[in-house]
Design an enzyme around this catalytic site. Structure first.
Site, PDB file in Angstrom:
ATOM      1  N   LYS A  13       1.239  -1.101   0.105  1.00  0.00           N
ATOM      2  CA  LYS A  13       0.234  -0.038   0.015  1.00  0.00           C
ATOM      3  C   LYS A  13       0.822   1.279  -0.227  1.00  0.00           C
ATOM      4  O   LYS A  13       0.637   2.319  -0.442  1.00  0.00           O
ATOM      5  CB  LYS A  13      -0.956  -0.258   1.076  1.00  0.00           C
ATOM      6  CG  LYS A  13      -2.541   0.830   1.352  1.00  0.00           C
ATOM      7  CD  LYS A  13      -3.550   0.422   2.682  1.00  0.00           C
ATOM      8  CE  LYS A  13      -2.212  -0.305   3.328  1.00  0.00           C
ATOM      9  NZ  LYS A  13      -1.778   0.481   4.410  1.00  0.00           N
ATOM     10  N   ARG A  88      -9.188   2.974   8.873  1.00  0.00           N
ATOM     11  CA  ARG A  88      -8.973   2.041   9.230  1.00  0.00           C
ATOM     12  C   ARG A  88     -10.181   0.990  10.124  1.00  0.00           C
ATOM     13  O   ARG A  88     -10.337  -0.069   9.972  1.00  0.00           O
ATOM     14  CB  ARG A  88      -7.918   1.955  10.402  1.00  0.00           C
ATOM     15  CG  ARG A  88      -6.990   1.315   9.432  1.00  0.00           C
ATOM     16  CD  ARG A  88      -4.815   1.173  10.028  1.00  0.00           C
ATOM     17  NE  ARG A  88      -4.802   0.024   9.628  1.00  0.00           N
ATOM     18  CZ  ARG A  88      -3.210   0.498   9.494  1.00  0.00           C
ATOM     19  NH1 ARG A  88      -3.131   2.045   8.308  1.00  0.00           N
ATOM     20  NH2 ARG A  88      -2.117  -0.350   9.041  1.00  0.00           N
ATOM     21  N   ARG A 122      11.232  -7.714   4.984  1.00  0.00           N
ATOM     22  CA  ARG A 122      10.799  -5.532   4.459  1.00  0.00           C
ATOM     23  C   ARG A 122      11.835  -4.866   5.417  1.00  0.00           C
ATOM     24  O   ARG A 122      12.827  -4.635   6.085  1.00  0.00           O
ATOM     25  CB  ARG A 122       9.239  -5.574   4.591  1.00  0.00           C
ATOM     26  CG  ARG A 122       9.883  -3.677   5.275  1.00  0.00           C
ATOM     27  CD  ARG A 122       7.877  -3.571   4.477  1.00  0.00           C
ATOM     28  NE  ARG A 122       7.222  -3.535   5.543  1.00  0.00           N
ATOM     29  CZ  ARG A 122       5.467  -2.805   6.017  1.00  0.00           C
ATOM     30  NH1 ARG A 122       5.105  -3.118   4.377  1.00  0.00           N
ATOM     31  NH2 ARG A 122       4.793  -2.881   6.575  1.00  0.00           N
ATOM     32  N   ARG A 152      11.243  -2.722  10.151  1.00  0.00           N
ATOM     33  CA  ARG A 152       9.951  -1.481  11.521  1.00  0.00           C
ATOM     34  C   ARG A 152      10.012  -2.745  12.922  1.00  0.00           C
ATOM     35  O   ARG A 152       9.793  -3.846  12.832  1.00  0.00           O
ATOM     36  CB  ARG A 152       8.900  -1.795  10.855  1.00  0.00           C
ATOM     37  CG  ARG A 152       9.132  -0.362  10.417  1.00  0.00           C
ATOM     38  CD  ARG A 152       7.211  -0.070   9.007  1.00  0.00           C
ATOM     39  NE  ARG A 152       7.031  -0.376   9.839  1.00  0.00           N
ATOM     40  CZ  ARG A 152       5.082  -0.306   9.500  1.00  0.00           C
ATOM     41  NH1 ARG A 152       5.018   0.164   8.261  1.00  0.00           N
ATOM     42  NH2 ARG A 152       4.177  -0.918   9.544  1.00  0.00           N
ATOM     43  N   ARG A 163      -1.388  -7.884  12.635  1.00  0.00           N
ATOM     44  CA  ARG A 163      -1.840  -6.505  11.985  1.00  0.00           C
ATOM     45  C   ARG A 163      -2.734  -7.804  11.401  1.00  0.00           C
ATOM     46  O   ARG A 163      -3.718  -6.601  10.855  1.00  0.00           O
ATOM     47  CB  ARG A 163      -0.792  -6.038  11.583  1.00  0.00           C
ATOM     48  CG  ARG A 163      -0.253  -5.612  12.977  1.00  0.00           C
ATOM     49  CD  ARG A 163       0.929  -4.813  12.137  1.00  0.00           C
ATOM     50  NE  ARG A 163       1.088  -4.346  10.999  1.00  0.00           N
ATOM     51  CZ  ARG A 163       2.434  -4.252  10.491  1.00  0.00           C
ATOM     52  NH1 ARG A 163       4.397  -4.962  10.517  1.00  0.00           N
ATOM     53  NH2 ARG A 163       2.587  -3.538   9.649  1.00  0.00           N
TER      54      ARG A 163
HETATM   55  P1  AMP Z   1       0.740   1.552   8.701  1.00  0.00           P
HETATM   56  O1  AMP Z   1       2.591   2.238   8.547  1.00  0.00           O
HETATM   57  O2  AMP Z   1      -0.462   1.879   7.757  1.00  0.00           O
HETATM   58  O3  AMP Z   1       1.204   0.077   8.492  1.00  0.00           O
HETATM   59  O4  AMP Z   1       0.477   1.238  10.582  1.00  0.00           O
HETATM   60  C1  AMP Z   1       1.341   1.335  11.400  1.00  0.00           C
HETATM   61  C2  AMP Z   1       0.340   1.073  12.540  1.00  0.00           C
HETATM   62  O5  AMP Z   1       0.276   2.643  12.751  1.00  0.00           O
HETATM   63  C3  AMP Z   1      -0.774   0.384  13.123  1.00  0.00           C
HETATM   64  O6  AMP Z   1      -0.242  -1.069  12.638  1.00  0.00           O
HETATM   65  C4  AMP Z   1      -1.718   0.855  13.668  1.00  0.00           C
HETATM   66  O7  AMP Z   1      -1.464   0.566  14.389  1.00  0.00           O
HETATM   67  C5  AMP Z   1      -1.141   2.669  13.735  1.00  0.00           C
HETATM   68  N1  AMP Z   1      -1.631   2.913  12.674  1.00  0.00           N
HETATM   69  C6  AMP Z   1      -1.568   3.615  11.280  1.00  0.00           C
HETATM   70  N2  AMP Z   1      -2.799   3.666  10.685  1.00  0.00           N
HETATM   71  C7  AMP Z   1      -4.291   3.980  11.741  1.00  0.00           C
HETATM   72  C8  AMP Z   1      -5.583   4.381  11.732  1.00  0.00           C
HETATM   73  N3  AMP Z   1      -5.706   4.471  10.491  1.00  0.00           N
HETATM   74  N4  AMP Z   1      -5.787   4.278  12.631  1.00  0.00           N
HETATM   75  C9  AMP Z   1      -5.403   3.129  13.707  1.00  0.00           C
HETATM   76  N5  AMP Z   1      -4.358   3.058  13.781  1.00  0.00           N
HETATM   77  C10 AMP Z   1      -3.413   3.480  12.707  1.00  0.00           C
END
Ligand code: AMP
Length: 206
Positions: A13, A88, A122, A152, A163
């Site tokens: 994404k 989300r 990654r 990460r 996740r």
């Molecule tokens: P990502 O980089 O999009 O995979 O996000 C990493 C982490 O940030 C996720 O696993 C959540 O813990 C948090 N996170 C990111 N975006 C959101 C969102 N829209 N709502 C809630 N938690 C978020």
């Protein structure tokens, strides 16, 4: 054009969102990147976010919605926005409906086994956020900037599986929520092919 990129963790994404936002010259708004930036700056919000992110859990809706409202005040958001990793939850989608009109929702589809493999290899640049795979990238230096590559902390198999569960429970219902606006994409395609497919699909809304 305002667009949402939906997809499980590891569906590519972030990488795809960045390319597509550049192509259409719209703001790339990634809540994950924004939260990681807060963690890096050691803010109060960062500390709160870290306690959820490290477990693979979602940061509370109210925190995310406030962050998005503030982000949309910035000048670049008036060109159009690509939302990456937001909304989300259905509560976030309802809040977004109050502040922006979404034209199209891109849904990246990817199997859990592909995801675990992708995420566990990654590497991310600590300066520009470029994403690499340890299967194809040698060393710890970024190719496009002077940054260093890191894994990460939430990219381990256990957290990834958590996740994915959180995604299926909270985020997958958004596929129905946006069903009238959805473009489904096979996220296991080669990256160039996938980018071309998405660009073609979104041209109608640009
Ligand atoms: P990502 O980089 O999009 O995979 O996000 C990493 C982490 O940030 C996720 O696993 C959540 O813990 C948090 N996170 C990111 N975006 C959101 C969102 N829209 N709502 C809630 N938690 C978020």
């Amino acid at each position: 054009m305002n667009t949402i990129f939906l997809g499980p963790p590891g569906s590519g994404k972030g990488t795809m969102a960045e390319r597509i936002a550049k192509f259409f010259n719209i703001a790339h708004v990634s809540t994950g990147d924004m939260l990681r930036e807060e963690i890096k700056k050691e803010t109060k919000l960062g500390a709160l976010a870290k306690s959820y992110i490290d477990k693979g859990a979602l940061v509370p809706d109210s925190v995310i919605i406030d962050m998005i409202k503030e982000r949309l005040q910035k000048a670049d958001a008036s060109k159009g926005v690509l939302f990456d990793g937001f909304p989300r939850t259905v509560a976030q989608a309802l809040a977004l409906d109050e502040i922006a009109k979404i034209d199209v929702c891109v849904n990246l589809e990817c199997d859990i086994n592909v995801i675990v493999k992708r995420i566990s290899t990654r590497l991310v640049c600590d300066k520009c956020g470029a994403v690499y795979s340890s299967l194809t990238h040698e060393g710890t230096k970024c190719d496009v900037c002077p940054g260093n590559l890191y894994t990460r902390p939430d990219d381990n198999e256990e957290t990834v599986r958590e996740r994915f569960k959180v995604y299926e429970l909270n985020t997958a219902p958004l596929i129905d929520y946006y069903s009238a606006k959805i473009v489904n994409v096979d996220a296991t395609m080669p990256i160039e092919e996938e980018a071309t497919f998405i660009k073609e699909a979104l041209k109608a809304y640009a």
